[in-house]
Design an enzyme around this catalytic site. Structure first.
Site, mmCIF file in Angstrom:
data_model
loop_
_atom_site.group_PDB
_atom_site.id
_atom_site.type_symbol
_atom_site.label_atom_id
_atom_site.label_comp_id
_atom_site.label_asym_id
_atom_site.label_seq_id
_atom_site.Cartn_x
_atom_site.Cartn_y
_atom_site.Cartn_z
ATOM 1 N N GLN A 47 -5.183 -1.116 9.688
ATOM 2 C CA GLN A 47 -5.032 -2.459 9.124
ATOM 3 C C GLN A 47 -5.651 -3.497 10.058
ATOM 4 O O GLN A 47 -5.326 -3.544 11.246
ATOM 5 C CB GLN A 47 -3.535 -2.741 8.896
ATOM 6 C CG GLN A 47 -3.239 -4.079 8.265
ATOM 7 C CD GLN A 47 -3.775 -4.172 6.835
ATOM 8 O OE1 GLN A 47 -3.654 -3.232 6.052
ATOM 9 N NE2 GLN A 47 -4.371 -5.300 6.502
ATOM 10 N N LYS A 55 0.842 -1.208 0.000
ATOM 11 C CA LYS A 55 0.000 0.000 0.000
ATOM 12 C C LYS A 55 0.869 1.248 0.000
ATOM 13 O O LYS A 55 0.621 2.191 -0.755
ATOM 14 C CB LYS A 55 -0.860 0.038 1.270
ATOM 15 C CG LYS A 55 -2.105 -0.785 1.188
ATOM 16 C CD LYS A 55 -2.849 -0.703 2.515
ATOM 17 C CE LYS A 55 -3.912 -1.767 2.576
ATOM 18 N NZ LYS A 55 -4.377 -2.080 3.917
ATOM 19 N N ASP A 101 -11.552 2.694 3.743
ATOM 20 C CA ASP A 101 -11.923 1.270 3.678
ATOM 21 C C ASP A 101 -13.439 1.106 3.546
ATOM 22 O O ASP A 101 -13.913 0.030 3.197
ATOM 23 C CB ASP A 101 -11.474 0.559 4.971
ATOM 24 C CG ASP A 101 -10.332 -0.421 4.735
ATOM 25 O OD1 ASP A 101 -10.084 -0.770 3.567
ATOM 26 O OD2 ASP A 101 -9.715 -0.836 5.727
#
Ligand code: NDP
Length: 307
Positions: free
Chosen positions: A110, A66, A133
Site C-alpha cells: 500500500q 480490499k 498493482d
C-alpha cells in the site's frame, strides 16, 4: 438517457451518468464466479496479500475494503502490518518472503510508504508476476510495447467503463489530463492500444480548455477539484473523472468532488462518471480481477472468461 448525480443537484440532463458502482459490483460477481470455477476445476484459490506500513488513515480504510472484497470473492486474503518505524530492509524482507510463497499470487504494497522508504526500490522487489498493482517497470514496459502485462487497476477500470459505453474506441480523439505513472501514462498506453488518437496534457500544457474541446474521450486525472469546466467539454464527449478531492461544505464538513466541474460538464457531455460512484469503486474490483489473472498465469491454467 437522463440521470441524476449523486449530489442530487442535477436533474434530467442529456448526459448518461456512468454508474461505476454498479459496474464494479457486476465485475466482482464475475470474479467470484471465476474463483469458484478455479477452485472446482483446478483446486486453485487465488490469494492476495496486502502489505501496510504505518498508520496512514486513508490507507487503513482502503486496505480494510480490499480485505473484505477479496474475501467476499472467495479468495485468500491476508494483510501484513508493519509499524511506521519499519526499515526499508524489513519491508524488502517481507516482499521477498511473499515472492517465494506459492499460495500468494498477488502482492500489493500500500502506497504511500512512510518517509525514508524508497517506494521505487520496494516496487522493484516485487515479483512482476505477482505485481497486481501493475507498477513494476517490467509490467509498465510490457504494457507500453503491447505485451501481456499486469495493468494498473484504476486506468484498466476506466477503460472497462469506456468500452462498456462506447464499444469500439478506434479512431476517437482521447485526451488524458495528467501524466502520473499510476494513472495518466498507463491510461494513455491503454487508449493507444485501442487505436485512439491520444493526447496527454499536464501542468505545462498550453491552452488546456482548447485541447479539451477536441476530445471525444476526456480522462481527468489531475487532483485539482472541479478544474475542468463544462465549456471545455466537446458536446457529446465521454468524460471519465478519476479525481478524488475533498472540499469544504458550508456546514463545516467536507464532500468529495472530482477534477471535473460535474454540474457544468453534465449539461454538455454525452456521458460522465460521477464522484463518488464512478471510477473509485472500479479500482478494487479490477485489483481482484488482476489477482485472478495473476493466479491463472502462475498456475498455467486458462483464465475463466477469457477463452
Ligand atoms: P499526480 O499528482 O501524481 O499527477 C497529477 C497530474 O496532473 C500531473 O501529471 C500534473 O502535471 C497534472 N496537473 C496538475 N495540475 C495541472 C493543471 N493545472 N493542468 C493540467 N495538468 C495538471 O496524481 P495521480 O495521477 O496520482 O492522481 C490524480 C487524481 O486521481 C487524484 O485526485 C487522485 O486522488 C485520483 N486517483 C483516484 C484513484 C481511484 O479512483 N481509485 C486512484 C488514483 C488516483 P505535471 O506532471 O506537469 O506536474
Amino acid at each position: 438517457m437522463g440521470g441524476t448525480a449523486e449530489s442530487g443537484s442535477v436533474e434530467n440532463t442529456g448526459a448518461e451518468i456512468i454508474d461505476g458502482r454498479a459496474f464494479a459490483a457486476g465485475l466482482r460477481e464475475k470474479v467470484a464466479a471465476h474463483v469458484a470455477a478455479l477452485k472446482a476445476e483446478h483446486g486453485l484459490t487465488p490469494g492476495l496479500t496486502v502489505v501496510l506500513v504505518g498508520e496512514d488513515p486513508a490507507s487503513q480504510v482502503y486496505v480494510r475494503n480490499k480485505e473484505r472484497q477479496t474475501a467476499e470473492a472467495g479468495m485468500n486474503s491476508d494483510l501484513i502490518r508493519l509499524p511506521e518505524t519499519a526499515s526499508q530492509d524489513e519491508v524488502l524482507d517481507v516482499v521477498g518472503r511473499l515472492n517465494a510463497d506459492p499460495a500468494v499470487h498477488g502482492i500489493l504494497v500500500q502506497l504511500p510508504l512512510p518517509d525514508g522508504i524508497d517506494e521505487n526500490a520496494v516496487i522493484a522487489a516485487i515479483d512482476p508476476a505477482k505485481d497486481v498493482d501493475g507498477f513494476h517497470v517490467i509490467n509498465t514496459g510490457r504494457l507500453t510495447i503491447g505485451q501481456q502485462a499486469l495493468v494498473p487497476c484504476t486506468p484498466l477500470g476506466c477503460l472497462m467503463l469506456l468500452k462498456d459505453r462506447l464499444g469500439e474506441l478506434s479512431g476517437l480523439d482521447a485526451l488524458v489530463v495528467g501524466r502520473s505513472n499510476i494513472v495518466g501514462k498507463p491510461m494513455a498506453s491503454l487508449l493507444l492500444h485501442e487505436s485512439c488518437t491520444v493526447t496527454i496534457a499536464h501542468s505545462r500544457t498550453k491552452d488546456l480548455p482548447e485541447v479539451c474541446r477536441r476530445a471525444d474521450i476526456l480522462i481527468a486525472a489531475v487532483g485539482r477539484p472541479q478544474m475542468i469546466k463544462g465549456d471545455w467539454i466537446k458536446p457529446g464527449a465521454t468524460v471519465i473523472d478519476v479525481g478524488i478531492n475533498r472540499i469544504p461544505k458550508d456546514d463545516g464538513k467536507t464532500r468529495l468532488v472530482g477534477d471535473v466541474d460535474f454540474d457544468g460538464a453534465v449539461k454538455v457531455a454525452g456521458a460522465i462518471t460521477p464522484v463518488p460512484g464512478g471510477v473509485g469503486p472500479m479500482t478494487i474490483a479490477v485489483l481482484l480481477k488482476n489477482t485472478v489473472t495473476a493466479a491463472c498465469r502462475q498456475a498455467g491454467v486458462p483464465e475463466p472468461g477469457t477463452q
